[in-house]
Scaffold this motif. Sequence first.
Motif, PDB file in Angstrom:
ATOM      1  N   PHE A   4      39.408  45.167  36.068  1.00 48.64           N
ATOM      2  CA  PHE A   4      40.036  43.854  36.092  1.00 48.64           C
ATOM      3  C   PHE A   4      41.001  43.714  34.921  1.00 48.64           C
ATOM      4  O   PHE A   4      40.608  43.865  33.758  1.00 48.64           O
ATOM      5  N   LEU A   6      43.139  40.862  33.269  1.00 44.46           N
ATOM      6  CA  LEU A   6      43.129  39.405  33.300  1.00 44.46           C
ATOM      7  C   LEU A   6      44.281  38.856  32.477  1.00 44.46           C
ATOM      8  O   LEU A   6      44.392  39.148  31.274  1.00 44.46           O
ATOM      9  N   TRP A  17      39.777  34.261  28.335  1.00 45.78           N
ATOM     10  CA  TRP A  17      38.842  34.813  29.318  1.00 45.78           C
ATOM     11  C   TRP A  17      37.458  35.081  28.736  1.00 45.78           C
ATOM     12  O   TRP A  17      36.623  35.720  29.386  1.00 45.78           O
ATOM     13  N   VAL A  69      42.294  45.406  39.829  1.00 45.70           N
ATOM     14  CA  VAL A  69      42.463  44.045  40.325  1.00 45.70           C
ATOM     15  C   VAL A  69      43.241  43.283  39.258  1.00 45.70           C
ATOM     16  O   VAL A  69      42.727  43.031  38.158  1.00 45.70           O
ATOM     17  N   VAL A  71      44.748  39.967  37.831  1.00 49.54           N
ATOM     18  CA  VAL A  71      44.439  38.541  37.934  1.00 49.54           C
ATOM     19  C   VAL A  71      45.470  37.761  37.137  1.00 49.54           C
ATOM     20  O   VAL A  71      45.615  37.958  35.921  1.00 49.54           O
ATOM     21  N   HIS A  73      46.835  33.891  36.228  1.00 48.64           N
ATOM     22  CA  HIS A  73      46.554  32.459  36.250  1.00 48.64           C
ATOM     23  C   HIS A  73      47.826  31.671  35.933  1.00 48.64           C
ATOM     24  O   HIS A  73      48.579  32.023  35.023  1.00 48.64           O
ATOM     25  N   VAL A  95      44.743  38.818  42.395  1.00 47.90           N
ATOM     26  CA  VAL A  95      44.130  37.498  42.506  1.00 47.90           C
ATOM     27  C   VAL A  95      45.009  36.509  41.748  1.00 47.90           C
ATOM     28  O   VAL A  95      45.213  36.650  40.540  1.00 47.90           O
ATOM     29  N   VAL A  97      45.269  32.852  40.433  1.00 46.52           N
ATOM     30  CA  VAL A  97      44.365  31.745  40.115  1.00 46.52           C
ATOM     31  C   VAL A  97      45.183  30.479  39.871  1.00 46.52           C
ATOM     32  O   VAL A  97      45.783  30.304  38.812  1.00 46.52           O
ATOM     33  N   LEU A 226      36.090  36.445  41.488  1.00 47.09           N
ATOM     34  CA  LEU A 226      36.787  37.701  41.194  1.00 47.09           C
ATOM     35  C   LEU A 226      35.984  38.896  41.685  1.00 47.09           C
ATOM     36  O   LEU A 226      36.545  39.856  42.236  1.00 47.09           O
TER      37      LEU A 226
END
Length: 236
Positions: A4, A6, A17, A69, A71, A73, A95, A97, A226
């Motif tokens: 991940f 982030l 995070w 992945v 992520v 935001h 992903v 967010v 997630l």
Amino acid sequence: MTQFVLVAGAWLGSWAWRDVEPVLRAAGHGVHPLTLSGLADKQEAVAGQQTHVQDIVDEVERLGLRDVVLVGHSYAGIPVGQAAERIGDRLARVVFVDSNVPADGASFVSGWPDGRAGVEAAIAANGGFWPPPAAADCADQGLGEEQLARFLDGSTPHPGATLTEPAVLTRPLGLLPATYVKCLLDWPEPSPEVAELLTSERWRLVTMDTGHWPMFSQPGELARILLDAAGTEARR
């Protein structure tokens, strides 16, 4: 093992995070929170939007990550969406967010037709940076007093060029395997741009009954989403 990466939105860094990371690590995954140039502990770096895209690509390549992945935001959905197509087969899923999404030739402020002038004026009045929000700007977003204080205390001015420079995409965003997380207290419906992307068979929608900063307000639930997103990709 899923990796991940982030990336938090405007004004924030990897520190945002903190409460999400342990849940992902406990599930046996690699976790790599990233601070973008010009923010938090990297405030001295000069940054445009493509700098942020390269920050993400460089992190993936520097660490030799696969099964990634990404992520993104809020604002970070824009550089994350561009980085996703540039890391090729290293990508497992994206992903978004409660985020903006990139459109070729459009910028972050392009998606603010009613507020664009205000954002650009704030950047001009603050030495080229978008100033962090005040407590009143975060009302009704599901943040407790401690969560709000941590968010506000940690926020740093956001490099204005990253918000006004255009995105660069070479293929339709709907071709990426993606999950969009909509935070209902912020706004109950996805934007028209996101709604169109959700018609792709490769995109799925998940909702959270919280505000725009779920890594503070509901970190455990966000971590579960997630993990589910990573598992969805693994089953395909």
